[in-house]
Design a protein around this motif. Structure first.
Motif, PDB file in Angstrom:
ATOM      1  N   ASP A   1      34.132  37.439  39.700  1.00  0.00           N
ATOM      2  CA  ASP A   1      35.003  37.998  40.751  1.00  0.00           C
ATOM      3  C   ASP A   1      34.197  37.998  42.055  1.00  0.00           C
ATOM      4  O   ASP A   1      33.106  37.404  42.107  1.00  0.00           O
ATOM      5  CB  ASP A   1      35.508  39.389  40.360  1.00  0.00           C
ATOM      6  CG  ASP A   1      36.863  39.707  41.002  1.00  0.00           C
ATOM      7  OD1 ASP A   1      37.917  39.593  40.337  1.00  0.00           O
ATOM      8  OD2 ASP A   1      36.878  40.045  42.204  1.00  0.00           O
TER       9      ASP A   1
ATOM     10  N   ARG B   1      45.045  41.128  38.451  1.00  0.00           N
ATOM     11  CA  ARG B   1      46.137  41.276  37.470  1.00  0.00           C
ATOM     12  C   ARG B   1      46.158  40.105  36.499  1.00  0.00           C
ATOM     13  O   ARG B   1      46.226  40.277  35.289  1.00  0.00           O
ATOM     14  CB  ARG B   1      47.492  41.346  38.211  1.00  0.00           C
ATOM     15  CG  ARG B   1      47.770  42.672  38.879  1.00  0.00           C
ATOM     16  CD  ARG B   1      49.025  42.560  39.734  1.00  0.00           C
ATOM     17  NE  ARG B   1      48.732  41.738  40.901  1.00  0.00           N
ATOM     18  CZ  ARG B   1      48.469  42.215  42.113  1.00  0.00           C
ATOM     19  NH1 ARG B   1      48.523  43.504  42.316  1.00  0.00           N
ATOM     20  NH2 ARG B   1      48.184  41.430  43.120  1.00  0.00           N
ATOM     21  N   MET B   2      46.088  38.880  37.037  1.00  0.00           N
ATOM     22  CA  MET B   2      46.147  37.700  36.169  1.00  0.00           C
ATOM     23  C   MET B   2      44.862  37.544  35.362  1.00  0.00           C
ATOM     24  O   MET B   2      44.888  37.179  34.190  1.00  0.00           O
ATOM     25  CB  MET B   2      46.414  36.441  37.000  1.00  0.00           C
ATOM     26  CG  MET B   2      47.862  36.270  37.416  1.00  0.00           C
ATOM     27  SD  MET B   2      48.993  36.291  36.019  1.00  0.00           S
ATOM     28  CE  MET B   2      48.366  34.927  35.067  1.00  0.00           C
TER      29      MET B   2
ATOM     30  N   GLY C   1      45.502  28.371  38.804  1.00  0.00           N
ATOM     31  CA  GLY C   1      46.839  28.899  39.093  1.00  0.00           C
ATOM     32  C   GLY C   1      46.907  29.554  40.453  1.00  0.00           C
ATOM     33  O   GLY C   1      47.944  30.073  40.844  1.00  0.00           O
TER      34      GLY C   1
ATOM     35  N   LYS D   1      51.706  40.949  46.794  1.00  0.00           N
ATOM     36  CA  LYS D   1      51.462  39.499  46.874  1.00  0.00           C
ATOM     37  C   LYS D   1      51.027  39.131  48.296  1.00  0.00           C
ATOM     38  O   LYS D   1      51.621  39.568  49.269  1.00  0.00           O
ATOM     39  CB  LYS D   1      52.717  38.718  46.472  1.00  0.00           C
ATOM     40  CG  LYS D   1      52.476  37.205  46.463  1.00  0.00           C
ATOM     41  CD  LYS D   1      53.515  36.467  45.658  1.00  0.00           C
ATOM     42  CE  LYS D   1      53.289  34.972  45.701  1.00  0.00           C
ATOM     43  NZ  LYS D   1      52.010  34.575  45.100  1.00  0.00           N
TER      44      LYS D   1
ATOM     45  N   THR E   1      47.351  30.271  44.293  1.00  0.00           N
ATOM     46  CA  THR E   1      48.324  29.713  45.246  1.00  0.00           C
ATOM     47  C   THR E   1      47.905  30.065  46.685  1.00  0.00           C
ATOM     48  O   THR E   1      46.909  30.751  46.897  1.00  0.00           O
ATOM     49  CB  THR E   1      49.728  30.263  44.965  1.00  0.00           C
ATOM     50  OG1 THR E   1      49.705  31.692  45.130  1.00  0.00           O
ATOM     51  CG2 THR E   1      50.198  29.929  43.562  1.00  0.00           C
TER      52      THR E   1
HETATM   53  P1  NAD Z   1      45.000  39.927  42.336  1.00  0.00           P
HETATM   54  O1  NAD Z   1      44.852  40.247  43.777  1.00  0.00           O
HETATM   55  O2  NAD Z   1      45.407  41.009  41.370  1.00  0.00           O
HETATM   56  O3  NAD Z   1      43.622  39.295  41.761  1.00  0.00           O
HETATM   57  C1  NAD Z   1      42.857  38.365  42.444  1.00  0.00           C
HETATM   58  C2  NAD Z   1      41.396  38.579  42.041  1.00  0.00           C
HETATM   59  O4  NAD Z   1      40.625  37.519  42.631  1.00  0.00           O
HETATM   60  C3  NAD Z   1      40.823  39.916  42.534  1.00  0.00           C
HETATM   61  O5  NAD Z   1      40.134  40.586  41.477  1.00  0.00           O
HETATM   62  C4  NAD Z   1      39.878  39.481  43.642  1.00  0.00           C
HETATM   63  O6  NAD Z   1      38.765  40.369  43.787  1.00  0.00           O
HETATM   64  C5  NAD Z   1      39.441  38.106  43.135  1.00  0.00           C
HETATM   65  N1  NAD Z   1      38.863  37.270  44.188  1.00  0.00           N
HETATM   66  C6  NAD Z   1      39.236  37.174  45.493  1.00  0.00           C
HETATM   67  N2  NAD Z   1      38.399  36.350  46.159  1.00  0.00           N
HETATM   68  C7  NAD Z   1      37.513  35.900  45.242  1.00  0.00           C
HETATM   69  C8  NAD Z   1      36.376  35.041  45.321  1.00  0.00           C
HETATM   70  N3  NAD Z   1      36.005  34.490  46.492  1.00  0.00           N
HETATM   71  N4  NAD Z   1      35.684  34.785  44.192  1.00  0.00           N
HETATM   72  C9  NAD Z   1      36.025  35.362  43.011  1.00  0.00           C
HETATM   73  N5  NAD Z   1      37.067  36.227  42.885  1.00  0.00           N
HETATM   74  C10 NAD Z   1      37.801  36.482  43.991  1.00  0.00           C
HETATM   75  O7  NAD Z   1      46.030  38.708  42.270  1.00  0.00           O
HETATM   76  P2  NAD Z   1      46.840  38.155  41.003  1.00  0.00           P
HETATM   77  O8  NAD Z   1      48.197  38.752  41.002  1.00  0.00           O
HETATM   78  O9  NAD Z   1      45.993  38.245  39.781  1.00  0.00           O
HETATM   79  O10 NAD Z   1      47.029  36.627  41.452  1.00  0.00           O
HETATM   80  C11 NAD Z   1      45.906  35.779  41.671  1.00  0.00           C
HETATM   81  C12 NAD Z   1      46.378  34.417  42.129  1.00  0.00           C
HETATM   82  O11 NAD Z   1      47.140  33.795  41.082  1.00  0.00           O
HETATM   83  C13 NAD Z   1      47.299  34.438  43.351  1.00  0.00           C
HETATM   84  O12 NAD Z   1      47.039  33.299  44.152  1.00  0.00           O
HETATM   85  C14 NAD Z   1      48.694  34.356  42.727  1.00  0.00           C
HETATM   86  O13 NAD Z   1      49.667  33.842  43.597  1.00  0.00           O
HETATM   87  C15 NAD Z   1      48.407  33.416  41.591  1.00  0.00           C
HETATM   88  N6  NAD Z   1      49.367  33.453  40.480  1.00  0.00           N
HETATM   89  C16 NAD Z   1      49.681  32.267  39.912  1.00  0.00           C
HETATM   90  C17 NAD Z   1      50.516  32.219  38.824  1.00  0.00           C
HETATM   91  C18 NAD Z   1      50.770  30.887  38.176  1.00  0.00           C
HETATM   92  O14 NAD Z   1      51.447  30.826  37.126  1.00  0.00           O
HETATM   93  N7  NAD Z   1      50.229  29.797  38.747  1.00  0.00           N
HETATM   94  C19 NAD Z   1      51.064  33.406  38.296  1.00  0.00           C
HETATM   95  C20 NAD Z   1      50.722  34.611  38.881  1.00  0.00           C
HETATM   96  C21 NAD Z   1      49.857  34.634  39.983  1.00  0.00           C
END
Ligand code: NAD
Length: 244
Positions: free
Chosen positions: A35, A14-15, A76, A137, A78
């Motif tokens: 990814d 998503r991010m 970003g 999440k 977490t």
């Molecule tokens: P998501 O599950 O939609 O996306 C995560 C992506 O990372 C997926 O496409 C997954 O396949 C990929 N991934 C997983 N393991 C991996 C690896 N070893 N190598 C490469 N890619 C890998 O999650 P999201 O909602 O996009 O959130 C991602 C992270 O960002 C989470 O930790 C979330 O808490 C964090 N987040 C932070 C903020 C911020 O402002 N700091 C805001 C939103 C989300």
């Protein structure tokens, strides 16, 4: 602001997708997308900055690849343990890095306000932190809730051992030092955070509600453009967003 070359890690998430859109809109170039299963070292090779929003277990290899290449890091992601955080901070000190649990201007201002409130109010004003996120999440409490907790702990001279993650059963009366942490999950909530200070007879609540994850993506891209060209070391997100 000059154009930078960006590598996105977690690009299918998503991010990751929101960051690709914001980077292009801001006039930057997304030179690689990484990814699960992709080669991180190859991804960072031609980038000025890697923006990582993926999964906690991926962060160390991302940091190592970026540091080896002298590439800036905006992270970003977490959900890291205290041990993971220590190892990552050591690697991050070797290249320009910003690592934050939340990249929105509103939440970073909220942290500032929480620091002021926690310092101004005595411990009789019991602090509790409540967060709600979408049902997909994976980690809890959220990185933002932990940022807010750091704001309370730092202002009150408390430590991570004073955090109380949920309550169940006959747990006894609340102590003054503890900071309650509570995570709600459901639906499509992008991110709600409230810090409550309760005393007998009154209660102060400071709340932020995110309704669109674009705010995080925009902040991360802005932080990346600010960071590229800086000396190695960990920089604060507040500084990058112009809040200090
Ligand atoms: P998501 O599950 O939609 O996306 C995560 C992506 O990372 C997926 O496409 C997954 O396949 C990929 N991934 C997983 N393991 C991996 C690896 N070893 N190598 C490469 N890619 C890998 O999650 P999201 O909602 O996009 O959130 C991602 C992270 O960002 C989470 O930790 C979330 O808490 C964090 N987040 C932070 C903020 C911020 O402002 N700091 C805001 C939103 C989300």
């Amino acid at each position: 602001m000059s154009e930078i070359k960006i590598c996105i890690v977690g690009s299918k998430g998503r991010m990751g997708q929101a960051i690709a859109e914001q980077a292009t809109e801001a006039g930057h170039q997304v030179v690689s997308k990484v990814d699960i299963g992709d080669d991180i070292a190859a991804g960072v090779a031609t980038a000025d900055c890697v923006i990582d929003f993926s999964f906690h277990s991926a962060t160390e290899s991302v940091f190592e690849a970026a540091a080896a290449n002298g590439t800036a890091i905006v992270c970003g992601t977490t959900g890291h343990s205290q041990e993971e955080r220590k190892r990552l901070e050591a690697i991050a000190s070797g290249t320009p890095t910003i690592w934050a649990g939340n990249f929105s201007i509103g939440v970073n201002l909220l942290c500032y306000l929480v620091e002021k409130a926690a310092a101004a109010l005595p411990l009789d004003y019991n602090a509790e932190i409540v967060e709600m996120h979408h049902r997909l999440k994976k980690d809890a409490p959220s990185g933002t809730a932990l940022m807010l907790a750091e704001s309370v702990l730092g202002s009150r001279g408390l430590s991570h051992q004073d955090l109380r993650h949920g309550r169940e059963g006959v747990v006894g009366e609340r102590t003054q030092r503890e900071v309650g942490m509570h995570s709600l999950r459901g639906g499509d909530v992008v991110g709600d955070h409230t810090v409550i200070f309760s005393e007998l007879g009154e209660r102060l609540e400071l709340t932020h509600k995110a309704s669109d994850r674009t705010i995080f993506a925009r902040g991360a891209v802005r932080a990346a453009a600010w960071l590229v060209g800086k000396k190695p070391g960990l920089y604060s997100i507040r500084e990058a967003l112009g809040l200090e």
